[in-house]
Design a protein around this motif. Sequence first.
Motif, PDB file in Angstrom:
ATOM      1  N   ALA A 145      27.266 -16.848   2.931  1.00 36.19           N
ATOM      2  CA  ALA A 145      25.818 -16.772   3.147  1.00 36.19           C
ATOM      3  C   ALA A 145      25.197 -18.112   3.512  1.00 36.19           C
ATOM      4  O   ALA A 145      23.984 -18.189   3.742  1.00 36.19           O
ATOM      5  CB  ALA A 145      25.140 -16.236   1.880  1.00 36.19           C
ATOM      6  N   LEU A 146      25.997 -19.158   3.584  1.00 33.61           N
ATOM      7  CA  LEU A 146      25.436 -20.499   3.739  1.00 33.61           C
ATOM      8  C   LEU A 146      24.651 -20.675   5.034  1.00 33.61           C
ATOM      9  O   LEU A 146      23.763 -21.519   5.115  1.00 33.61           O
ATOM     10  CB  LEU A 146      26.556 -21.547   3.646  1.00 33.61           C
ATOM     11  N   GLY A 147      24.965 -19.891   6.044  1.00 35.10           N
ATOM     12  CA  GLY A 147      24.232 -19.997   7.295  1.00 35.10           C
ATOM     13  C   GLY A 147      22.771 -19.606   7.181  1.00 35.10           C
ATOM     14  O   GLY A 147      21.986 -19.876   8.099  1.00 35.10           O
ATOM     15  N   HIS A 148      22.395 -18.989   6.054  1.00 33.21           N
ATOM     16  CA  HIS A 148      21.010 -18.567   5.852  1.00 33.21           C
ATOM     17  C   HIS A 148      20.206 -19.570   5.031  1.00 33.21           C
ATOM     18  O   HIS A 148      19.027 -19.333   4.762  1.00 33.21           O
ATOM     19  CB  HIS A 148      20.982 -17.202   5.160  1.00 33.21           C
TER      20      HIS A 148
ATOM     21  N   GLY B   3      17.064 -20.410  -5.958  1.00 36.62           N
ATOM     22  CA  GLY B   3      17.591 -20.520  -4.598  1.00 36.62           C
ATOM     23  C   GLY B   3      18.554 -19.399  -4.269  1.00 36.62           C
ATOM     24  O   GLY B   3      18.573 -18.901  -3.135  1.00 36.62           O
ATOM     25  N   CYS B   4      19.349 -18.971  -5.243  1.00 33.69           N
ATOM     26  CA  CYS B   4      20.255 -17.840  -5.017  1.00 33.69           C
ATOM     27  C   CYS B   4      19.473 -16.575  -4.702  1.00 33.69           C
ATOM     28  O   CYS B   4      19.826 -15.822  -3.778  1.00 33.69           O
ATOM     29  CB  CYS B   4      21.121 -17.609  -6.250  1.00 33.69           C
ATOM     30  N   LEU B   5      18.408 -16.327  -5.455  1.00 34.03           N
ATOM     31  CA  LEU B   5      17.570 -15.153  -5.195  1.00 34.03           C
ATOM     32  C   LEU B   5      16.938 -15.240  -3.815  1.00 34.03           C
ATOM     33  O   LEU B   5      16.940 -14.263  -3.056  1.00 34.03           O
ATOM     34  CB  LEU B   5      16.495 -15.035  -6.275  1.00 34.03           C
ATOM     35  N   SER B   6      16.430 -16.409  -3.461  1.00 34.86           N
ATOM     36  CA  SER B   6      15.820 -16.580  -2.137  1.00 34.86           C
ATOM     37  C   SER B   6      16.845 -16.408  -1.029  1.00 34.86           C
ATOM     38  O   SER B   6      16.559 -15.798   0.013  1.00 34.86           O
ATOM     39  CB  SER B   6      15.176 -17.967  -2.029  1.00 34.86           C
ATOM     40  N   LEU B   7      18.060 -16.926  -1.242  1.00 37.22           N
ATOM     41  CA  LEU B   7      19.099 -16.839  -0.220  1.00 37.22           C
ATOM     42  C   LEU B   7      19.518 -15.389   0.013  1.00 37.22           C
ATOM     43  O   LEU B   7      19.630 -14.942   1.166  1.00 37.22           O
ATOM     44  CB  LEU B   7      20.304 -17.677  -0.650  1.00 37.22           C
ATOM     45  N   LEU B   8      19.743 -14.641  -1.054  1.00 35.36           N
ATOM     46  CA  LEU B   8      20.120 -13.235  -0.907  1.00 35.36           C
ATOM     47  C   LEU B   8      18.981 -12.435  -0.280  1.00 35.36           C
ATOM     48  O   LEU B   8      19.210 -11.542   0.544  1.00 35.36           O
ATOM     49  CB  LEU B   8      20.510 -12.649  -2.254  1.00 35.36           C
ATOM     50  N   SER B   9      17.744 -12.769  -0.647  1.00 31.93           N
ATOM     51  CA  SER B   9      16.588 -12.088  -0.055  1.00 31.93           C
ATOM     52  C   SER B   9      16.482 -12.388   1.428  1.00 31.93           C
ATOM     53  O   SER B   9      16.140 -11.506   2.231  1.00 31.93           O
ATOM     54  CB  SER B   9      15.306 -12.514  -0.772  1.00 31.93           C
ATOM     55  N   GLU B  10      16.789 -13.613   1.810  1.00 31.01           N
ATOM     56  CA  GLU B  10      16.773 -13.988   3.224  1.00 31.01           C
ATOM     57  C   GLU B  10      17.835 -13.192   3.992  1.00 31.01           C
ATOM     58  O   GLU B  10      17.564 -12.712   5.103  1.00 31.01           O
ATOM     59  CB  GLU B  10      17.040 -15.487   3.357  1.00 31.01           C
ATOM     60  N   MET B  11      19.011 -13.056   3.427  1.00 31.18           N
ATOM     61  CA  MET B  11      20.047 -12.245   4.066  1.00 31.18           C
ATOM     62  C   MET B  11      19.601 -10.794   4.217  1.00 31.18           C
ATOM     63  O   MET B  11      19.847 -10.145   5.237  1.00 31.18           O
ATOM     64  CB  MET B  11      21.339 -12.273   3.250  1.00 31.18           C
ATOM     65  N   ALA B  12      18.937 -10.273   3.177  1.00 36.64           N
ATOM     66  CA  ALA B  12      18.524  -8.875   3.173  1.00 36.64           C
ATOM     67  C   ALA B  12      17.428  -8.585   4.193  1.00 36.64           C
ATOM     68  O   ALA B  12      17.161  -7.420   4.488  1.00 36.64           O
ATOM     69  CB  ALA B  12      18.063  -8.472   1.777  1.00 36.64           C
ATOM     70  N   GLU B  13      16.795  -9.636   4.716  1.00 34.03           N
ATOM     71  CA  GLU B  13      15.815  -9.427   5.787  1.00 34.03           C
ATOM     72  C   GLU B  13      16.509  -8.846   7.016  1.00 34.03           C
ATOM     73  O   GLU B  13      15.889  -8.125   7.804  1.00 34.03           O
ATOM     74  CB  GLU B  13      15.135 -10.750   6.148  1.00 34.03           C
ATOM     75  N   GLN B  14      17.778  -9.166   7.221  1.00 33.87           N
ATOM     76  CA  GLN B  14      18.541  -8.646   8.356  1.00 33.87           C
ATOM     77  C   GLN B  14      19.100  -7.269   8.061  1.00 33.87           C
ATOM     78  O   GLN B  14      18.950  -6.341   8.849  1.00 33.87           O
ATOM     79  CB  GLN B  14      19.678  -9.597   8.717  1.00 33.87           C
ATOM     80  N   ARG B  15      19.806  -7.142   6.944  1.00 32.28           N
ATOM     81  CA  ARG B  15      20.328  -5.851   6.499  1.00 32.28           C
ATOM     82  C   ARG B  15      20.623  -5.955   5.010  1.00 32.28           C
ATOM     83  O   ARG B  15      20.751  -7.055   4.476  1.00 32.28           O
ATOM     84  CB  ARG B  15      21.557  -5.440   7.295  1.00 32.28           C
ATOM     85  N   PRO B  16      20.730  -4.805   4.320  1.00 26.31           N
ATOM     86  CA  PRO B  16      20.910  -4.849   2.862  1.00 26.31           C
ATOM     87  C   PRO B  16      22.138  -5.655   2.453  1.00 26.31           C
ATOM     88  O   PRO B  16      23.085  -5.810   3.224  1.00 26.31           O
ATOM     89  CB  PRO B  16      21.058  -3.373   2.492  1.00 26.31           C
TER      90      PRO B  16
ATOM     91  N   LEU C  45      15.476  -8.642  -9.349  1.00 27.78           N
ATOM     92  CA  LEU C  45      15.532  -7.843  -8.128  1.00 27.78           C
ATOM     93  C   LEU C  45      14.403  -6.820  -8.117  1.00 27.78           C
ATOM     94  O   LEU C  45      14.120  -6.176  -9.126  1.00 27.78           O
ATOM     95  CB  LEU C  45      16.881  -7.114  -8.040  1.00 27.78           C
ATOM     96  N   GLU C  46      13.787  -6.677  -6.948  1.00 28.71           N
ATOM     97  CA  GLU C  46      12.694  -5.718  -6.819  1.00 28.71           C
ATOM     98  C   GLU C  46      12.864  -4.899  -5.535  1.00 28.71           C
ATOM     99  O   GLU C  46      13.567  -3.903  -5.527  1.00 28.71           O
ATOM    100  CB  GLU C  46      11.345  -6.443  -6.848  1.00 28.71           C
ATOM    101  N   ALA C  47      12.227  -5.339  -4.458  1.00 26.98           N
ATOM    102  CA  ALA C  47      12.209  -4.551  -3.213  1.00 26.98           C
ATOM    103  C   ALA C  47      12.876  -5.290  -2.065  1.00 26.98           C
ATOM    104  O   ALA C  47      12.474  -5.158  -0.916  1.00 26.98           O
ATOM    105  CB  ALA C  47      10.767  -4.189  -2.851  1.00 26.98           C
ATOM    106  N   GLU C  48      13.939  -6.037  -2.368  1.00 24.90           N
ATOM    107  CA  GLU C  48      14.573  -6.849  -1.332  1.00 24.90           C
ATOM    108  C   GLU C  48      15.654  -6.090  -0.559  1.00 24.90           C
ATOM    109  O   GLU C  48      16.020  -6.477   0.542  1.00 24.90           O
ATOM    110  CB  GLU C  48      15.224  -8.097  -1.961  1.00 24.90           C
ATOM    111  N   GLY C  49      16.220  -5.038  -1.160  1.00 21.34           N
ATOM    112  CA  GLY C  49      17.376  -4.377  -0.560  1.00 21.34           C
ATOM    113  C   GLY C  49      18.681  -5.041  -0.953  1.00 21.34           C
ATOM    114  O   GLY C  49      19.589  -5.190  -0.143  1.00 21.34           O
ATOM    115  N   ILE C  50      18.781  -5.455  -2.220  1.00 18.50           N
ATOM    116  CA  ILE C  50      19.966  -6.140  -2.750  1.00 18.50           C
ATOM    117  C   ILE C  50      20.543  -5.315  -3.894  1.00 18.50           C
ATOM    118  O   ILE C  50      19.802  -4.847  -4.769  1.00 18.50           O
ATOM    119  CB  ILE C  50      19.612  -7.546  -3.270  1.00 18.50           C
TER     120      ILE C  50
END
Length: 200
Positions: free
Chosen positions: A84-87, A120-133, A159-164
């Motif tokens: 996920a580092l690219g995000h 930062g982990c939560l933000s990073l996973l949420s950023e990934m989920a902007e593309q797909r779950p 976790l809430e409504a991020e798609g994670i």
Amino acid sequence: MCGNDCHVLCGRAPERAAIGALLDGARASRSGALVLRGEPGIGKTALLDDAAGQAEGMHVLRARGVESESELPFASLHQLLRPALGHLDGIPEHQAAAVRGALALEQAVSEERRFLVSAGCLSLLSEMAEQRPVLCLVDDAHWLDAASAQALVFVARRLEAEGIVMVFAAREGEIRGFVGPDLPSLVVEGLDAEAATTLL
């Protein structure tokens, strides 16, 4: 009765349904977490593999707790987040810097910055989920190093409504256990006689 796609998952319809519901929720921008708990060899890893197989169209991130690395801070987090580092450029810089430090890409993280790593982990996973779950699968969670376990439980609780979706697998009865008291748990038990006979 087992379907043709069940193989070693005969008798696991309730567990597969619970995980499938989480995946369906993620595709509808809902998030969730689950801890699979059970004895060694009961089938927890097979359920994680099956979850990955059900995760079509999703980012799948995986990590496994390793006894020999359980004293290395953020060792398991490094496994999970490396793809996920690219995000990282898409999250707040102070959080990104903390994550890079935790993963030994920058100066090491001090104890007082551990909160920034978790955020930062939560933000990073949420950023990934902007593309797909996103599906995070963590096996042998009882062997996670303490820093990784704290960060991942922090994320799972928020976790809430991020798609994670986060699914952990942990042994019961270990001296070193996985503590996630606020997270939903499902005990994986032995197969009933009918399922065991069908499997054989």
